[in-house]
Design a protein around this motif. Structure first.
Motif, PDB file in Angstrom:
ATOM      1  N   ARG A   3     121.064 -13.861 -21.490  1.00 38.10           N
ATOM      2  CA  ARG A   3     119.944 -14.286 -22.337  1.00 38.10           C
ATOM      3  C   ARG A   3     120.284 -14.022 -23.803  1.00 38.10           C
ATOM      4  O   ARG A   3     121.173 -13.237 -24.108  1.00 38.10           O
ATOM      5  N   VAL A   4     119.536 -14.662 -24.675  1.00 43.38           N
ATOM      6  CA  VAL A   4     119.635 -14.400 -26.110  1.00 43.38           C
ATOM      7  C   VAL A   4     119.013 -13.037 -26.374  1.00 43.38           C
ATOM      8  O   VAL A   4     117.952 -12.719 -25.835  1.00 43.38           O
ATOM      9  N   VAL A   5     119.671 -12.248 -27.186  1.00 42.88           N
ATOM     10  CA  VAL A   5     119.137 -10.939 -27.567  1.00 42.88           C
ATOM     11  C   VAL A   5     118.776 -11.031 -29.057  1.00 42.88           C
ATOM     12  O   VAL A   5     119.632 -11.288 -29.896  1.00 42.88           O
ATOM     13  N   ARG A   6     117.491 -10.860 -29.346  1.00 47.81           N
ATOM     14  CA  ARG A   6     117.017 -11.019 -30.729  1.00 47.81           C
ATOM     15  C   ARG A   6     117.800 -10.137 -31.693  1.00 47.81           C
ATOM     16  O   ARG A   6     118.195 -10.580 -32.771  1.00 47.81           O
ATOM     17  N   SER A   7     118.057  -8.909 -31.306  1.00 51.89           N
ATOM     18  CA  SER A   7     118.813  -8.014 -32.184  1.00 51.89           C
ATOM     19  C   SER A   7     120.252  -8.493 -32.380  1.00 51.89           C
ATOM     20  O   SER A   7     120.862  -8.223 -33.413  1.00 51.89           O
ATOM     21  N   GLY A   8     120.783  -9.234 -31.422  1.00 51.83           N
ATOM     22  CA  GLY A   8     122.111  -9.826 -31.577  1.00 51.83           C
ATOM     23  C   GLY A   8     122.117 -10.928 -32.623  1.00 51.83           C
ATOM     24  O   GLY A   8     123.064 -11.048 -33.405  1.00 51.83           O
ATOM     25  N   LEU A   9     121.057 -11.733 -32.631  1.00 54.13           N
ATOM     26  CA  LEU A   9     120.927 -12.756 -33.678  1.00 54.13           C
ATOM     27  C   LEU A   9     120.802 -12.107 -35.056  1.00 54.13           C
ATOM     28  O   LEU A   9     121.397 -12.580 -36.031  1.00 54.13           O
ATOM     29  N   ILE A  10     120.033 -11.026 -35.122  1.00 56.02           N
ATOM     30  CA  ILE A  10     119.873 -10.319 -36.399  1.00 56.02           C
ATOM     31  C   ILE A  10     121.216  -9.745 -36.857  1.00 56.02           C
ATOM     32  O   ILE A  10     121.596  -9.879 -38.028  1.00 56.02           O
ATOM     33  N   ASP A  13     119.842 -17.602 -38.713  1.00 58.73           N
ATOM     34  CA  ASP A  13     118.486 -17.565 -39.261  1.00 58.73           C
ATOM     35  C   ASP A  13     117.601 -18.635 -38.620  1.00 58.73           C
ATOM     36  O   ASP A  13     116.449 -18.367 -38.260  1.00 58.73           O
ATOM     37  N   GLU A  14     118.138 -19.831 -38.449  1.00 61.52           N
ATOM     38  CA  GLU A  14     117.364 -20.906 -37.820  1.00 61.52           C
ATOM     39  C   GLU A  14     117.037 -20.573 -36.368  1.00 61.52           C
ATOM     40  O   GLU A  14     115.928 -20.861 -35.889  1.00 61.52           O
ATOM     41  N   LEU A  15     117.971 -19.949 -35.653  1.00 60.49           N
ATOM     42  CA  LEU A  15     117.689 -19.546 -34.271  1.00 60.49           C
ATOM     43  C   LEU A  15     116.636 -18.443 -34.230  1.00 60.49           C
ATOM     44  O   LEU A  15     115.758 -18.459 -33.353  1.00 60.49           O
ATOM     45  N   LEU A  16     116.685 -17.509 -35.165  1.00 63.09           N
ATOM     46  CA  LEU A  16     115.647 -16.471 -35.233  1.00 63.09           C
ATOM     47  C   LEU A  16     114.276 -17.094 -35.489  1.00 63.09           C
ATOM     48  O   LEU A  16     113.288 -16.735 -34.847  1.00 63.09           O
ATOM     49  N   ASP A  17     114.217 -18.040 -36.419  1.00 61.67           N
ATOM     50  CA  ASP A  17     112.953 -18.727 -36.694  1.00 61.67           C
ATOM     51  C   ASP A  17     112.456 -19.455 -35.451  1.00 61.67           C
ATOM     52  O   ASP A  17     111.260 -19.418 -35.135  1.00 61.67           O
ATOM     53  N   HIS A  18     113.378 -20.112 -34.742  1.00 61.74           N
ATOM     54  CA  HIS A  18     112.990 -20.842 -33.530  1.00 61.74           C
ATOM     55  C   HIS A  18     112.469 -19.869 -32.476  1.00 61.74           C
ATOM     56  O   HIS A  18     111.434 -20.109 -31.843  1.00 61.74           O
ATOM     57  N   LEU A  19     113.181 -18.763 -32.288  1.00 63.32           N
ATOM     58  CA  LEU A  19     112.751 -17.755 -31.313  1.00 63.32           C
ATOM     59  C   LEU A  19     111.373 -17.227 -31.678  1.00 63.32           C
ATOM     60  O   LEU A  19     110.475 -17.134 -30.821  1.00 63.32           O
TER      61      LEU A  19
END
Length: 117
Positions: free
Chosen positions: A80-87, A106-112
């Motif tokens: 799965r995507v890990v939010r802290s990994g995107l950060i 950043d765009e993936l964080l916004d989408h999440l």
């Protein structure tokens, strides 16, 4: 030698698809969620370098094919995507001047954040 990263469109698409199917972790710290070397090697054994690469937001154009060095800025734990990994990916990209990778994260964080709102 500095890496020449470009956005990994396959990785971004996989992350977006995982987010859209509610396959994400919002709470785990990246240090706890980041795949170990053993996890990475197992992923490569199961799915090859293409399968491994789609869990990364960037490709190093100067690195050899079929090496872990070819891929950078991981964002998930192979499940799965890990939010802290995107950060973490966004921050590292910003610190190292990889603007397009920073923007993709950043765009993936916004989408999440919009999906879970």
């Amino acid at each position: 030698m500095t890496s020449t990263y470009r956005v990994n469109d396959d990785g971004v698409a996989k992350a977006r698809a995982l987010i859209d199917s509610n396959q994400y972790d919002l709470d785990t710290e990246w240090g706890d969620a980041a795949p170990s070397t053993e996890d990475e090697n197992g992923k490569i054994d199961r799915d090859g370098y293409d399968g491994f690469g789609e869990w990364h937001l960037a490709v190093d154009a100067d690195a050899s094919d079929d090496t872990k060095d070819r891929f950078g800025f991981p964002y998930g734990d192979f499940h799965r995507v890990v939010r802290s990994g995107l950060i973490a990916a966004k921050q590292r990209a910003a610190q190292n001047g990889h603007d397009a990778v920073e923007q993709a994260a950043d765009e993936l964080l916004d989408h999440l954040d919009s999906v879970r709102a």
